[in-house]
Scaffold this motif. Sequence first.
Motif, mmCIF file in Angstrom:
data_model
loop_
_atom_site.group_PDB
_atom_site.id
_atom_site.type_symbol
_atom_site.label_atom_id
_atom_site.label_comp_id
_atom_site.label_asym_id
_atom_site.label_seq_id
_atom_site.Cartn_x
_atom_site.Cartn_y
_atom_site.Cartn_z
ATOM 1 N N SER A 41 0.826 -1.212 0.000
ATOM 2 C CA SER A 41 0.000 0.000 0.000
ATOM 3 C C SER A 41 0.856 1.256 0.000
ATOM 4 O O SER A 41 1.954 1.282 0.547
ATOM 5 N N ILE A 42 0.316 2.306 -0.614
ATOM 6 C CA ILE A 42 0.972 3.608 -0.654
ATOM 7 C C ILE A 42 -0.043 4.670 -0.248
ATOM 8 O O ILE A 42 -1.231 4.566 -0.575
ATOM 9 N N TYR A 43 0.419 5.672 0.484
ATOM 10 C CA TYR A 43 -0.460 6.733 0.978
ATOM 11 C C TYR A 43 0.191 8.084 0.738
ATOM 12 O O TYR A 43 1.388 8.271 0.978
ATOM 13 N N ASP A 44 -0.600 9.042 0.256
ATOM 14 C CA ASP A 44 -0.131 10.415 0.065
ATOM 15 C C ASP A 44 -1.057 11.359 0.817
ATOM 16 O O ASP A 44 -2.220 11.530 0.445
ATOM 17 N N PRO A 45 -0.571 11.977 1.898
ATOM 18 C CA PRO A 45 -1.413 12.872 2.708
ATOM 19 C C PRO A 45 -1.600 14.257 2.101
ATOM 20 O O PRO A 45 -2.410 15.039 2.604
ATOM 21 N N PHE A 46 -0.848 14.586 1.055
ATOM 22 C CA PHE A 46 -1.015 15.847 0.319
ATOM 23 C C PHE A 46 -1.118 15.474 -1.159
ATOM 24 O O PHE A 46 -0.232 15.766 -1.961
ATOM 25 N N VAL A 47 -2.222 14.854 -1.527
ATOM 26 C CA VAL A 47 -2.277 14.084 -2.774
ATOM 27 C C VAL A 47 -2.181 14.934 -4.040
ATOM 28 O O VAL A 47 -1.730 14.464 -5.081
ATOM 29 N N GLY A 48 -2.585 16.205 -3.963
ATOM 30 C CA GLY A 48 -2.513 17.050 -5.150
ATOM 31 C C GLY A 48 -3.252 16.429 -6.323
ATOM 32 O O GLY A 48 -4.390 15.980 -6.182
ATOM 33 N N SER A 49 -2.602 16.368 -7.481
ATOM 34 C CA SER A 49 -3.270 15.810 -8.667
ATOM 35 C C SER A 49 -3.159 14.291 -8.751
ATOM 36 O O SER A 49 -3.617 13.688 -9.714
ATOM 37 N N GLY A 50 -2.514 13.664 -7.738
ATOM 38 C CA GLY A 50 -2.532 12.201 -7.659
ATOM 39 C C GLY A 50 -1.329 11.477 -8.225
ATOM 40 O O GLY A 50 -1.378 10.251 -8.412
ATOM 41 N N GLY A 236 -1.674 1.500 9.194
ATOM 42 C CA GLY A 236 -2.316 0.796 8.080
ATOM 43 C C GLY A 236 -1.611 0.900 6.743
ATOM 44 O O GLY A 236 -1.979 0.195 5.792
ATOM 45 N N PHE A 237 -0.599 1.772 6.618
ATOM 46 C CA PHE A 237 0.067 1.976 5.333
ATOM 47 C C PHE A 237 1.518 1.518 5.392
ATOM 48 O O PHE A 237 2.230 1.764 6.366
ATOM 49 N N ASP A 238 1.963 0.870 4.315
ATOM 50 C CA ASP A 238 3.341 0.378 4.237
ATOM 51 C C ASP A 238 4.324 1.461 3.815
ATOM 52 O O ASP A 238 5.488 1.441 4.211
ATOM 53 N N LEU A 239 3.845 2.382 2.980
ATOM 54 C CA LEU A 239 4.734 3.392 2.399
ATOM 55 C C LEU A 239 3.988 4.710 2.245
ATOM 56 O O LEU A 239 2.824 4.724 1.815
ATOM 57 N N LEU A 347 0.054 6.709 10.974
ATOM 58 C CA LEU A 347 -0.609 5.869 9.969
ATOM 59 C C LEU A 347 0.349 4.908 9.285
ATOM 60 O O LEU A 347 -0.081 3.983 8.594
ATOM 61 N N LEU A 348 1.659 5.113 9.461
ATOM 62 C CA LEU A 348 2.661 4.266 8.820
ATOM 63 C C LEU A 348 2.970 3.062 9.701
ATOM 64 O O LEU A 348 3.097 3.183 10.919
ATOM 65 N N SER A 349 3.099 1.907 9.064
ATOM 66 C CA SER A 349 3.408 0.693 9.810
ATOM 67 C C SER A 349 4.812 0.768 10.402
ATOM 68 O O SER A 349 5.671 1.516 9.919
ATOM 69 N N ALA A 350 5.060 0.027 11.470
ATOM 70 C CA ALA A 350 6.384 -0.030 12.077
ATOM 71 C C ALA A 350 7.396 -0.513 11.046
ATOM 72 O O ALA A 350 7.113 -1.442 10.281
ATOM 73 N N ASP A 351 8.548 0.116 11.007
ATOM 74 C CA ASP A 351 9.601 -0.204 10.044
ATOM 75 C C ASP A 351 9.188 0.144 8.613
ATOM 76 O O ASP A 351 9.767 -0.354 7.646
ATOM 77 N N GLY A 352 8.176 1.012 8.480
ATOM 78 C CA GLY A 352 7.727 1.441 7.160
ATOM 79 C C GLY A 352 8.598 2.564 6.617
ATOM 80 O O GLY A 352 9.406 3.161 7.344
ATOM 81 N N TYR A 353 8.421 2.861 5.333
ATOM 82 C CA TYR A 353 9.243 3.874 4.673
ATOM 83 C C TYR A 353 8.410 5.071 4.217
ATOM 84 O O TYR A 353 7.206 4.948 3.957
ATOM 85 N N MET A 354 9.093 6.213 4.103
ATOM 86 C CA MET A 354 8.486 7.425 3.565
ATOM 87 C C MET A 354 9.420 8.032 2.532
ATOM 88 O O MET A 354 10.647 7.970 2.690
ATOM 89 N N ILE A 355 8.841 8.608 1.491
ATOM 90 C CA ILE A 355 9.597 9.358 0.488
ATOM 91 C C ILE A 355 9.018 10.763 0.446
ATOM 92 O O ILE A 355 7.869 10.959 0.052
ATOM 93 N N TRP A 356 9.819 11.733 0.883
ATOM 94 C CA TRP A 356 9.383 13.126 0.933
ATOM 95 C C TRP A 356 10.114 13.925 -0.142
ATOM 96 O O TRP A 356 11.349 13.947 -0.170
ATOM 97 N N THR A 357 9.369 14.605 -1.003
ATOM 98 C CA THR A 357 9.957 15.510 -1.986
ATOM 99 C C THR A 357 9.641 16.934 -1.551
ATOM 100 O O THR A 357 8.472 17.309 -1.455
#
Length: 421
Positions: A41-50, A236-239, A347-357
């Motif tokens: 699963s992937i989650y974007d909290p500032f989804v913009g145009s998707g 609930g989210f992996d990434l 909302l991120l699972s333990a040991d989960g990853y994030m990619i911030w631009t």
Amino acid sequence: MKDRDRNDSAHNIFQYPAMMVPKVQRRLLGAVLDARPSITSIYDPFVGSGTSLVSGMHYGLNAYGNDINPLAVLLSRVRTARRVESGIGLIAEQVVIGAKADRKRNIETALPNHEKWFHDEVAEELSRLRRSIRRCDDLWVRRFLWATLAETVRLTSNDRTSTYKLHARPTEEIAKRKLSPFAVFKDLARDNCSSILAFRKQLENANNIKDSEYRSDTSVFLRDTREVSNNWSPGGFDLIMTSPPYGDNLTTVTYGQHSYLPLHWIDFNDIDEHADADAVRTTHELDARSLGGSIRGSTWNEETLFENSVHLKRFADSLPPKPGDGRTRLIRFYGDFAESLTRIIKLLSADGYMIWTVGNRSISGLQVPTDIVLSELLDGQGCKVITTLTRQIHHKRMPHRNASSATMKEEKILLVRKSEK
């Protein structure tokens, strides 16, 4: 990527501000998935145009997101729909035919002072298109057509396109403009249909379409990120992959102002059940509702922020006394941002990853070290930056006349890991 395809993954259906590049996001996502193939699963909290979500769909991921801007939610829902109407091209043509056959002259918008922003003939044609779209039964079809109408509004209004802030064109230039929304809408619909169907074909070729439906789950909601923990399950989210605002919208990228005119021609009920017409009560309302846009009693005050980010304190202390609101705007934005960060990390699972631009905007001619401040705030909440990448910006649409973002020639991309606890 200088040679990027502007039609990639239906990226071109509306010129939303500061969009990410689909191919770049896919490469980032692919690198993480190579290391962590268990991610679903992937989650974007500032989804913009998707863009983050459609990037995840290329890999068959469950894709979730939210945004405070109704137009962003509309665009994302169009692009991330599990099922689309393959005959949308013919339907769009029929919508134009129906609009041309309409002889009513009443204007279908509650936009105050619409004469300032639209020629009478333009407003009449937009109204006929709006009535014709309403006659379509399928919700996704209407959303697709609303998105196309939104871009039609942007291109046929008297607003300048050189900045995201609302500015009317010079009077003599307005007098010379002779545009037909019928013709613009027809051309845009053709291109948007081609783009959407090409994206679906890519998903099909990757075995991510089954029985004409995207094989995983997708959901996009109209939500304030400072309150999202009430709507999503903890862990609930992996990434998480996102690009947050660079600062308060009013002084950086005015997403709300850019959306103001199009939203006045779209049926809010078709966007989201929580869509509120008061969001476009004024040209500044949406931006005021966004991070740092107003005083709202954040739990992250100046003292707490400075305890968690040494670099934020140093930057705030370096600001000149004038203009006097620079420090206030900085603290107000980062207070809201830190609060949303707290909700997002839960909302991120333990040991989960994030990619911030992120981009480093400027205040009073000084560049905010956004990437460093973000890394410090993340560290204080049990997350570690694994690596930071730098990407040169070649094509990203930015408000060139906006001094707060004029220096943004590059982006920082932070790969972050949440602790296992």
